[in-house]
Design an enzyme around this catalytic site. Structure first.
Site, PDB file in Angstrom:
ATOM      1  N   GLY A  13      53.283  36.508  41.167  1.00  0.00           N
ATOM      2  CA  GLY A  13      53.752  37.333  40.052  1.00  0.00           C
ATOM      3  C   GLY A  13      53.564  38.811  40.353  1.00  0.00           C
ATOM      4  O   GLY A  13      52.579  39.199  40.977  1.00  0.00           O
ATOM      5  N   ARG A  27      50.175  54.375  54.237  1.00  0.00           N
ATOM      6  CA  ARG A  27      49.769  55.733  54.630  1.00  0.00           C
ATOM      7  C   ARG A  27      48.470  55.706  55.436  1.00  0.00           C
ATOM      8  O   ARG A  27      48.319  56.419  56.426  1.00  0.00           O
ATOM      9  CB  ARG A  27      49.592  56.584  53.370  1.00  0.00           C
ATOM     10  CG  ARG A  27      50.923  56.833  52.656  1.00  0.00           C
ATOM     11  CD  ARG A  27      51.264  58.304  52.619  1.00  0.00           C
ATOM     12  NE  ARG A  27      52.637  58.515  52.213  1.00  0.00           N
ATOM     13  CZ  ARG A  27      53.022  59.148  51.121  1.00  0.00           C
ATOM     14  NH1 ARG A  27      52.110  59.646  50.290  1.00  0.00           N
ATOM     15  NH2 ARG A  27      54.298  59.318  50.850  1.00  0.00           N
ATOM     16  N   ARG A  74      58.176  33.406  44.956  1.00  0.00           N
ATOM     17  CA  ARG A  74      57.326  32.230  45.189  1.00  0.00           C
ATOM     18  C   ARG A  74      58.075  31.393  46.218  1.00  0.00           C
ATOM     19  O   ARG A  74      59.262  31.143  46.058  1.00  0.00           O
ATOM     20  CB  ARG A  74      57.104  31.480  43.883  1.00  0.00           C
ATOM     21  CG  ARG A  74      56.434  32.393  42.839  1.00  0.00           C
ATOM     22  CD  ARG A  74      55.957  31.656  41.614  1.00  0.00           C
ATOM     23  NE  ARG A  74      55.776  32.572  40.504  1.00  0.00           N
ATOM     24  CZ  ARG A  74      54.610  33.148  40.174  1.00  0.00           C
ATOM     25  NH1 ARG A  74      53.515  32.891  40.862  1.00  0.00           N
ATOM     26  NH2 ARG A  74      54.535  33.960  39.141  1.00  0.00           N
ATOM     27  N   ASP A 105      45.675  34.172  43.572  1.00  0.00           N
ATOM     28  CA  ASP A 105      44.965  33.109  44.292  1.00  0.00           C
ATOM     29  C   ASP A 105      45.905  32.225  45.112  1.00  0.00           C
ATOM     30  O   ASP A 105      45.558  31.814  46.222  1.00  0.00           O
ATOM     31  CB  ASP A 105      44.068  32.291  43.349  1.00  0.00           C
ATOM     32  CG  ASP A 105      44.866  31.534  42.309  1.00  0.00           C
ATOM     33  OD1 ASP A 105      45.980  31.989  41.977  1.00  0.00           O
ATOM     34  OD2 ASP A 105      44.389  30.497  41.831  1.00  0.00           O
ATOM     35  N   THR A 128      46.985  40.852  40.930  1.00  0.00           N
ATOM     36  CA  THR A 128      47.343  39.920  39.855  1.00  0.00           C
ATOM     37  C   THR A 128      46.810  40.447  38.534  1.00  0.00           C
ATOM     38  O   THR A 128      45.713  41.012  38.503  1.00  0.00           O
ATOM     39  CB  THR A 128      46.786  38.496  40.118  1.00  0.00           C
ATOM     40  OG1 THR A 128      46.927  37.716  38.915  1.00  0.00           O
ATOM     41  CG2 THR A 128      45.320  38.496  40.493  1.00  0.00           C
ATOM     42  N   ASP A 130      45.832  38.664  36.169  1.00  0.00           N
ATOM     43  CA  ASP A 130      44.924  37.679  35.553  1.00  0.00           C
ATOM     44  C   ASP A 130      43.432  37.952  35.778  1.00  0.00           C
ATOM     45  O   ASP A 130      42.590  37.390  35.084  1.00  0.00           O
ATOM     46  CB  ASP A 130      45.232  36.269  36.095  1.00  0.00           C
ATOM     47  CG  ASP A 130      46.641  35.823  35.751  1.00  0.00           C
ATOM     48  OD1 ASP A 130      47.232  36.393  34.820  1.00  0.00           O
ATOM     49  OD2 ASP A 130      47.155  34.907  36.424  1.00  0.00           O
ATOM     50  N   ASP A 132      41.575  36.800  38.046  1.00  0.00           N
ATOM     51  CA  ASP A 132      40.922  35.503  38.238  1.00  0.00           C
ATOM     52  C   ASP A 132      40.450  35.250  39.668  1.00  0.00           C
ATOM     53  O   ASP A 132      40.173  34.112  40.034  1.00  0.00           O
ATOM     54  CB  ASP A 132      41.871  34.371  37.793  1.00  0.00           C
ATOM     55  CG  ASP A 132      43.190  34.387  38.563  1.00  0.00           C
ATOM     56  OD1 ASP A 132      43.452  35.359  39.282  1.00  0.00           O
ATOM     57  OD2 ASP A 132      43.951  33.418  38.425  1.00  0.00           O
ATOM     58  N   ARG A 174      46.827  32.363  32.400  1.00  0.00           N
ATOM     59  CA  ARG A 174      46.803  30.981  32.909  1.00  0.00           C
ATOM     60  C   ARG A 174      45.462  30.311  32.641  1.00  0.00           C
ATOM     61  O   ARG A 174      45.154  30.005  31.518  1.00  0.00           O
ATOM     62  CB  ARG A 174      47.172  30.959  34.386  1.00  0.00           C
ATOM     63  CG  ARG A 174      48.301  30.016  34.603  1.00  0.00           C
ATOM     64  CD  ARG A 174      48.816  29.822  35.980  1.00  0.00           C
ATOM     65  NE  ARG A 174      48.549  30.825  36.969  1.00  0.00           N
ATOM     66  CZ  ARG A 174      49.142  30.851  38.140  1.00  0.00           C
ATOM     67  NH1 ARG A 174      50.018  29.929  38.445  1.00  0.00           N
ATOM     68  NH2 ARG A 174      48.867  31.774  39.031  1.00  0.00           N
ATOM     69  N   LYS A 216      38.594  40.524   4.903  1.00  0.00           N
ATOM     70  CA  LYS A 216      39.814  41.127   5.453  1.00  0.00           C
ATOM     71  C   LYS A 216      41.037  40.456   4.846  1.00  0.00           C
ATOM     72  O   LYS A 216      40.990  39.290   4.480  1.00  0.00           O
ATOM     73  CB  LYS A 216      39.845  40.949   6.960  1.00  0.00           C
ATOM     74  CG  LYS A 216      38.753  41.699   7.643  1.00  0.00           C
ATOM     75  CD  LYS A 216      38.810  41.512   9.117  1.00  0.00           C
ATOM     76  CE  LYS A 216      37.670  42.288   9.756  1.00  0.00           C
ATOM     77  NZ  LYS A 216      37.566  42.082  11.168  1.00  0.00           N
TER      78      LYS A 216
END
Ligand code: ATP
Length: 325
Positions: A13, A27, A74, A105, A128, A130, A132, A174, A216
């Protein structure tokens, strides 16, 4: 100039800050006497030889841009031995001696397998939203995504308050609740429903049990997307069924979380890790992900970086619970 090229690809992603990472690697490499090739469309482009040289000018004016100038994809083919063989042959043909992989990952799992099979030096960079990956406090793209979510939730809150509604807002992540938990804290949401806290408690019951509407007239609950169907819609349906007195709505933020101009934090992280990745190569490091821990650059072996279920600091749950009374 040294012999051969380094190759850079982005995979999985897209995440904001990938461009800043490409720029930094390119660079820093050129600055240290290396030539650089950009590989388009991730591993798919490596297999199909979609590769061209990158100069310092090619990475001008991209530090502020979301997405990735190298495109991402992918690749099912790369998951097969035949696909990886082709990728290796293309690497040889293009005279690429070290592969720099920016991704999550899955992408680093692919790099690990490839490096083991063909003994090619690979260096990973955690790209990423995420957050993770193990061994690094932060991943490139996470801070920007977090800020985007908070901006959206601030807007949703206006409607929630005006109409006295409960909003379930679904965010990405995820199997990881970092985005949900920290965006809930930052936006003043009433609760976060995260995968790490779903073992023995029913988080909806807990949230309702805390008496969320005592003080609330509206509520916002941030929910991590769920591959098993327990996302925002699931919880909204349950509230409609079990607590029909409440007016419930769902917002799924979806792909707007990925793009946009990277935050200063992500640009700096990308720049630091990009330069460090060239340093790592010059030190003879291989098959490591460049991470950041306690504000220091670290080299994390692929096997450790891709361990599943990076733990979330449970004190964050207490912070949210105490502040959402
Ligand atoms: P994100 O966290 O944004 O989803 P990711 O890197 O985890 O990014 P994946 O779709 O899981 O994204 O993986 C990206 C690519 O990495 C896959 O399309 C595939 O080409 C490669 N890859 C993933 N797992 C493997 C594997 N076990 N063997 C070989 N290649 C793999």
């Amino acid at each position: 100039m040294k012999e051969g090229y380094i190759g850079i690809l982005t995979s999985g992603g897209d995440a904001s800050g990938m461009n800043a990472t490409i720029r930094a690697i390119t660079r820093s490499a050129i600055c240290n006497g290396y030539k650089v090739k950009g590989i388009y469309r991730g591993y798919e482009g490596l297999i199909n030889d979609e590769i061209r040289e990158l100069t310092t000018e090619d990475v001008s004016n991209i530090i502020q841009r979301g997405g990735t100038i190298l495109k991402t994809a992918r690749s099912k083919d790369f998951e097969t031995p035949e696909g990886r063989k082709k990728a290796y042959e293309v690497m040889q043909k293009e005279k690429i001696h070290t592969l720099f992989v920016i991704g999550g990952d899955g992408s680093l799992t692919g790099a690990r397998i490839f490096a083991q099979e063909y003994d090619v030096p690979c260096i990973g960079l955690p790209g990423t939203i995420d957050n993770d990956l193990w061994g690094t406090d932060l991943t490139i793209g996470y801070d920007t995504a977090l800020n985007t979510i908070v901006e959206c939730v601030d807007k949703i809150r206006d409607t929630a308050t005006s109409h006295e509604r409960i909003f379930f807002v679904e965010v990405m992540g995820r199997d990881a609740g970092f985005l949900a938990q920290n965006s809930a804290i930052a936006s003043g949401a009433e609760a976060a429903i995260i995968p790490e806290d779903q073992t023995d408690t029913d988080q909806l019951e807990e949230f309702i049990g805390r008496g969320f509407r005592k003080t609330k007239n509206s509520s916002i609950v941030i929910v991590t997307e769920s591959p098993t169907g327990k996302g925002a819609n699931y919880y909204a349906e349950r509230v409609k069924r079990e607590y029909p007195q409440y007016d419930v709505r769902v917002t799924i933020l979806g792909h707007l979380q990925r793009g946009g101009s990277p935050s200063a934090g992500d640009r700096i992280l990308a720049s630091r890790l990009g330069c460090a990745s060239i340093q790592a190569m010059m030190e003879g490091q291989r098959n490591v992900m460049i991470g950041i821990r306690n504000d220091k650059v670290v080299y994390v072996p692929f096997a450790e970086a891709i361990k599943k279920n990076k733990p979330i600091d449970k004190s964050l749950i207490t912070v949210l619970n105490e502040l959402s009374i």
